[in-house]
Write an enzyme that holds these catalytic residues in place. Structure first.
Site, PDB file in Angstrom:
ATOM      1  N   ARG A 154       7.056  -5.641  22.521  1.00 32.55           N
ATOM      2  CA  ARG A 154       6.140  -5.733  21.297  1.00 32.55           C
ATOM      3  C   ARG A 154       4.820  -5.435  21.152  1.00 32.55           C
ATOM      4  NH1 ARG A 154      10.560  -6.191  21.360  1.00 32.55           N
ATOM      5  NH2 ARG A 154      11.913  -7.842  21.412  1.00 32.55           N
ATOM      6  N   SER A 222      10.907 -15.908  18.910  1.00 31.08           N
ATOM      7  CA  SER A 222       9.994 -15.952  20.060  1.00 31.08           C
ATOM      8  C   SER A 222       8.819 -16.474  19.710  1.00 31.08           C
ATOM      9  CB  SER A 222      10.660 -15.050  21.256  1.00 31.08           C
ATOM     10  OG  SER A 222      12.003 -14.881  20.466  1.00 31.08           O
ATOM     11  N   GLU A 318       3.829 -14.774  21.138  1.00 38.28           N
ATOM     12  CA  GLU A 318       4.562 -13.288  19.976  1.00 38.28           C
ATOM     13  C   GLU A 318       3.872 -13.577  18.706  1.00 38.28           C
ATOM     14  OE1 GLU A 318       8.683 -11.810  21.431  1.00 38.28           O
ATOM     15  OE2 GLU A 318       9.021 -11.184  19.363  1.00 38.28           O
TER      16      GLU A 318
END
Ligand SMILES: Cc1cc2nc3c(=O)[nH]c(=O)nc-3n(C[C@H](O)[C@H](O)[C@H](O)COP(=O)(O)OP(=O)(O)OC[C@H]3O[C@@H](n4cnc5c(N)ncnc54)[C@H](O)[C@@H]3O)c2cc1C
Length: 330
Positions: A154, A222, A318
């Protein structure tokens, strides 16, 4: 003040001073940005506007898809403003295989390399050949190869050194013709005689079952990254929780599911103001209809502090949180 409620999937009541769209790479349309307080936006599925933003929101709407059939591979050049899932669907129809595991991830093509989107054992970086962008300070056009994008979990150069400095205009993909299939993950491992079409349909089925649809329940997927921790810390946690799931990253590091940590603390289904920790997917915070930015920040901070207190793990968001003056840290 233009509303941003429908421009981000968490759908908080919020606005900005100006909302403009970029449809081409004409430097004139970008010139205004250099001296302005701005936020670049794709489809807002990783961005939460927790307050009214006092600046310009620039929506990327650069479209287009060009394909080139080479000997062993298909090359694609895709406009950053194309929808990600539409791209995957088009690829499948044309037998350009490989990215099926990433079906139904919301958002734009231009945002995909930024956090190196991933799901079901695959990250988009596997198929990115290069990324084209405009440097906002100078208007110069650049193209960098995949190995210069510093892709990680990520993560990429676009979230770090180049964050807020460039507008991604196109992403170039390279898809092997050799029917690349990644089926090591979860339910995909049980597929009988897997094909790209089966993977695509299975992924869509799982996602529809497990994840709240942002059109029904505002959310940004998320909320936190899965933390990567030292094995010695894992050993300490295992004394109390021998069942903690983990995934080895290296000799000394493991990744643990943030959802498991949050679940263990009893947050699943809990509500704070207008925000709920999703009853089936505790990593997702949901707008139950009346959420405010304050509720989101309070709930996220509460989860982070409890995880730190109990497990000595620092959760990292995130999602991007945008306040009155731009990005805010938790
Ligand atoms: C229900 C749901 C499920 C999700 N599942 C997943 C998943 O499985 N895996 C995963 O990785 N993610 C997932 N996400 C997160 C999200 O879909 C991805 O991060 C997606 O890539 C965001 O795209 P976007 O266009 O909506 O980005 P935005 O939220 O609009 O932008 C994200 C960031 O990129 C920047 N940005 C956007 N476009 C550009 C551009 N052209 N140039 C420069 N900067 C730009 C923005 O400034 C911002 O910092 C999910 C989200 C939701 C709501």
């Amino acid at each position: 003040m233009p509303s941003l409620t429908d421009s981000h999937t968490f759908s908080l009541p919020s606005s900005c001073s100006f909302l403009i769209s970029v449809t081409d790479t004409n430097p004139i349309s970008l010139a205004a940005l250099r001296s302005t307080h701005f936020y670049l936006l794709g489809e807002g599925s990783n961005s939460i506007f927790v307050d009214d933003f006092e600046g310009v929101v620039v929506q990327n709407k650069i479209k287009g898809l060009e394909s080139d059939d080479l000997n062993d591979v298909i090359m694609l050049r895709v406009g950053a403003g194309e929808n990600w899932h539409d791209l995957i669907t088009t690829c499948l129809k044309n037998h350009w295989y490989g990215m099926e595991n990433l079906a139904l991830i919301p958002g734009s093509v231009g945002a995909a390399p930024i956090q190196n989107i991933g799901a079901y054992g695959l990250e988009v970086s596997t198929f990115i050949e290069s990324v084209e962008f405009i440097e906002l300070e100078t208007g110069a056009k650049h193209k960098i190869k995949s190995n210069e994008c510093r892709f990680g979990y990520r993560d990429s150069i676009f979230k770090n050194d180049l964050a807020g400095k460039v507008l991604i205009t196109h992403v170039n993909f390279v898809l092997p013709k050799s029917n690349y299939m990644e089926t090591s993950y979860g339910e995909l491992a049980n597929l009988n005689a897997p094909t790209p079409e089966k993977i695509f349909n299975t992924v869509i089925g799982i996602r529809r079952k497990k994840l709240p649809d942002p059109r029904q329940w505002g959310n940004a997927g998320s909320f936190f990254k899965n933390p990567i921790i030292d094995k010695s810390l894992l050993t300490q946690i295992q004394h109390e929780y021998p069942d903690i799931p983990f995934f080895c990253i290296s000799k000394t590091l493991v990744k643990v599911p943030a959802a498991w940590l949050i679940d263990k603390l009893g947050f699943k289904g809990k509500v704070l103001g207008g925000v709920q920790c999703h009853p089936h997917q505790p990593l997702v915070l949901v707008n139950i209809g009346s959420a405010t930015g304050k509720d989101v920040l309070e709930f996220a901070r509460l989860i982070m502090s409890r995880v730190k207190e109990k497990f000595n793990i620092e959760l990292e968001p995130e999602v991007r949180l945008i306040g009155r003056n731009g990005l805010i840290e938790l």
